[in-house]
Design a protein around this motif. Structure first.
Motif, PDB file in Angstrom:
ATOM      1  N   LYS A 148       0.815  -1.211   0.000  1.00  0.00           N
ATOM      2  CA  LYS A 148       0.000   0.000   0.000  1.00  0.00           C
ATOM      3  C   LYS A 148       0.856   1.273   0.000  1.00  0.00           C
ATOM      4  N   VAL A 149       2.172   1.114  -0.074  1.00  0.00           N
ATOM      5  CA  VAL A 149       3.083   2.249   0.087  1.00  0.00           C
ATOM      6  C   VAL A 149       3.500   2.817  -1.271  1.00  0.00           C
ATOM      7  N   TRP A 150       3.283   4.111  -1.440  1.00  0.00           N
ATOM      8  CA  TRP A 150       3.826   4.846  -2.591  1.00  0.00           C
ATOM      9  C   TRP A 150       5.330   4.990  -2.376  1.00  0.00           C
ATOM     10  N   PRO A 151       6.146   4.894  -3.436  1.00  0.00           N
ATOM     11  CA  PRO A 151       7.610   4.923  -3.263  1.00  0.00           C
ATOM     12  C   PRO A 151       8.094   6.124  -2.449  1.00  0.00           C
ATOM     13  N   HIS A 152       9.028   5.876  -1.556  1.00  0.00           N
ATOM     14  CA  HIS A 152       9.519   6.920  -0.660  1.00  0.00           C
ATOM     15  C   HIS A 152      10.144   8.087  -1.405  1.00  0.00           C
ATOM     16  N   GLU A 153      10.877   7.789  -2.475  1.00  0.00           N
ATOM     17  CA  GLU A 153      11.517   8.882  -3.199  1.00  0.00           C
ATOM     18  C   GLU A 153      10.487   9.807  -3.848  1.00  0.00           C
ATOM     19  N   ARG A 154       9.312   9.282  -4.156  1.00  0.00           N
ATOM     20  CA  ARG A 154       8.277  10.130  -4.749  1.00  0.00           C
ATOM     21  C   ARG A 154       7.649  11.028  -3.678  1.00  0.00           C
ATOM     22  N   PHE A 155       7.513  10.523  -2.461  1.00  0.00           N
ATOM     23  CA  PHE A 155       7.061  11.390  -1.377  1.00  0.00           C
ATOM     24  C   PHE A 155       8.058  12.529  -1.176  1.00  0.00           C
ATOM     25  N   ALA A 156       9.350  12.240  -1.279  1.00  0.00           N
ATOM     26  CA  ALA A 156      10.370  13.284  -1.118  1.00  0.00           C
ATOM     27  C   ALA A 156      10.258  14.321  -2.234  1.00  0.00           C
ATOM     28  N   GLN A 157      10.091  13.853  -3.467  1.00  0.00           N
ATOM     29  CA  GLN A 157       9.931  14.787  -4.587  1.00  0.00           C
ATOM     30  C   GLN A 157       8.673  15.630  -4.414  1.00  0.00           C
ATOM     31  N   LEU A 158       7.595  14.995  -3.968  1.00  0.00           N
ATOM     32  CA  LEU A 158       6.340  15.715  -3.745  1.00  0.00           C
ATOM     33  C   LEU A 158       6.519  16.786  -2.678  1.00  0.00           C
ATOM     34  N   ALA A 159       7.213  16.441  -1.594  1.00  0.00           N
ATOM     35  CA  ALA A 159       7.437  17.400  -0.519  1.00  0.00           C
ATOM     36  C   ALA A 159       8.149  18.650  -1.046  1.00  0.00           C
ATOM     37  N   ASP A 160       9.196  18.463  -1.828  1.00  0.00           N
ATOM     38  CA  ASP A 160       9.941  19.607  -2.349  1.00  0.00           C
ATOM     39  C   ASP A 160       9.095  20.440  -3.309  1.00  0.00           C
ATOM     40  N   ARG A 161       8.332  19.771  -4.162  1.00  0.00           N
ATOM     41  CA  ARG A 161       7.529  20.511  -5.137  1.00  0.00           C
ATOM     42  C   ARG A 161       6.411  21.300  -4.453  1.00  0.00           C
ATOM     43  N   LEU A 162       5.774  20.707  -3.454  1.00  0.00           N
ATOM     44  CA  LEU A 162       4.719  21.428  -2.735  1.00  0.00           C
ATOM     45  C   LEU A 162       5.295  22.603  -1.951  1.00  0.00           C
ATOM     46  N   ALA A 163       6.463  22.380  -1.335  1.00  0.00           N
ATOM     47  CA  ALA A 163       7.103  23.456  -0.575  1.00  0.00           C
ATOM     48  C   ALA A 163       7.481  24.618  -1.486  1.00  0.00           C
ATOM     49  N   ASP A 164       7.983  24.308  -2.670  1.00  0.00           N
ATOM     50  CA  ASP A 164       8.366  25.357  -3.620  1.00  0.00           C
ATOM     51  C   ASP A 164       7.144  26.101  -4.148  1.00  0.00           C
ATOM     52  N   ARG A 165       6.115  25.374  -4.502  1.00  0.00           N
ATOM     53  CA  ARG A 165       4.952  25.973  -5.161  1.00  0.00           C
ATOM     54  C   ARG A 165       4.080  26.773  -4.202  1.00  0.00           C
ATOM     55  N   PHE A 166       3.906  26.262  -2.973  1.00  0.00           N
ATOM     56  CA  PHE A 166       2.953  26.882  -2.058  1.00  0.00           C
ATOM     57  C   PHE A 166       3.610  27.558  -0.855  1.00  0.00           C
ATOM     58  N   ALA A 167       4.937  27.586  -0.821  1.00  0.00           N
ATOM     59  CA  ALA A 167       5.653  28.179   0.317  1.00  0.00           C
ATOM     60  C   ALA A 167       5.107  27.620   1.636  1.00  0.00           C
ATOM     61  N   CYS A 168       4.891  26.316   1.660  1.00  0.00           N
ATOM     62  CA  CYS A 168       4.290  25.659   2.821  1.00  0.00           C
ATOM     63  C   CYS A 168       5.350  24.934   3.638  1.00  0.00           C
TER      64      CYS A 168
END
Length: 347
Positions: free
Chosen positions: A193-213
């Motif tokens: 049931k786990v999405w690949p860890h490296e994709r969570f890391a990429q998602l974290a960086d992209r969301l942080a960049d896009r939304f300043a969150c």
């Protein structure tokens, strides 16, 4: 039918117990003076704390045969006049019979011998209905109304204060801080049931960049290593909160978040119950039955039917259901949810 002392059994995981809470509400409405006791697996009881619809929560003992026998004898001495077994399992069916309760309602989806142990078998109207609605069919077997219900979890003021104090100490709750909080949940009970860890890391960086969150990485104590592994692969320096909070403190925390993104599991259900917008990543489990209930949500699911086999190792390799979910589509879904919902940090 009037019941005064009811045992409700749900020997599954945290999310399953949470999804069964509408049954408690229905029983409390129908039998306002009854004593409601819920029997669950140890480790799941926290999600029921402060629930006004249950008088007592018991945890099943799973030690030696002698220990289990004494536990069942204790249940029998409680003098239950009704049992509602929501587990759909053989062990709980035997416990139901052993209580000596004259009214015993349970499920028997597999058409096994356990159906003989109930006074009445609950029969869902649809094979693949959501688990909340499935469990509510037990009320119909009691002759009660089965109005749709929403799962509920009840953080206490102490839980809320513990989270607020932590946020102040970490600089997330101050006059100068106006960042969105997004909680990512990279772990799950089962590896499939786990999405690949490296994709969570990429998602974290992209969301942080896009939304300043500010990104939080959640999970229980067993998933802390996973969260730390994801954190090491990022640029945005997320805060690892895995294992830091109790279940109800986690609920208080995720309520303050603008978005939850994670795999199918208990944390996802808690986030949805608290009204937090959810992007839920589904693979081998079926979202029609296990999807988030509560606040706004979007499910990403590739529709590869793994229910017939559900092997511990997937034969599809790089074409597995979770591997087919891309960072782009999760980021797009997250953006849509954030555009619809305001920030949820509050004092």
């Amino acid at each position: 039918m009037k019941l005064q002392n009811i045992l409700i059994i749900k020997l599954r995981h945290i999310g399953d117990v949470l999804l069964s809470t509408p049954v408690l509400r229905g029983l409390r409405t129908a039998f306002p003076q009854a004593r409601l006791t819920m029997l669950v697996n140890r480790g799941t009881e926290g999600v029921l704390a402060n629930n006004p619809d249950v008088n007592e929560v018991l945890c099943l003992e799973k030690g030696s045969w002698d220990t289990q026998l004494k536990y069942v004898q204790m249940l029998r001495r409680r003098g239950f006049d009704g049992v509602v077994d929501l587990t759909d399992g053989d062990r709980s069916a035997v416990i139901s019979l052993a209580t000596g309760a004259p009214v015993r309602i349970g499920f028997n989806a597999e058409h096994r011998w356990r159906g003989l142990l109930y006074s009445r078998v609950a029969k869902p109207r649809q094979t693949d209905q959501h688990r909340v609605d499935y469990d509510l069919c037990a009320l119909r077997a009691l002759g009660l109304d089965t109005k749709p219900g929403a799962p509920a979890v009840y953080p206490s003021p102490t839980d809320e204060q513990a989270v607020a104090t932590w946020m102040q100490e970490t600089g997330l709750l101050s006059a100068q801080s106006s960042q969105l909080l997004i909680l990512l949940q990279p772990g799950a009970r089962y590896s499939l049931k786990v999405w690949p860890h490296e994709r969570f890391a990429q998602l974290a960086d992209r969301l942080a960049d896009r939304f300043a969150c500010r990104i939080l990485l959640g999970g229980d104590q067993r998933e802390r290593e996973v969260a730390e592994h994801v954190a090491r692969k990022t640029r945005c320096a997320p805060i690892v909160v895995a294992g830091k909070f109790s279940l109800l403190q986690f609920a208080a925390l995720v309520k303050r978040c603008a978005l939850f993104v994670g795999n199918d599991g208990g944390a996802m259900h808690i986030a949805a119950t608290m009204g937090t917008p959810v992007v839920a990543l589904f693979g081998p489990t079926y979202p029609q039955r296990w999807g988030p209930r509560g606040g706004p949500s979007q499910v990403i699911y590739k529709g590869l039917d793994c229910r017939a086999c559900y092997h511990q190792t997937c034969l599809r390799g790089d074409e597995s259901c979770m591997q087919q979910i891309t960072v782009d589509e999760v980021c797009t879904a997250a953006g849509r949810m954030l555009d619809r919902a305001p920030a949820r940090i509050e004092t």
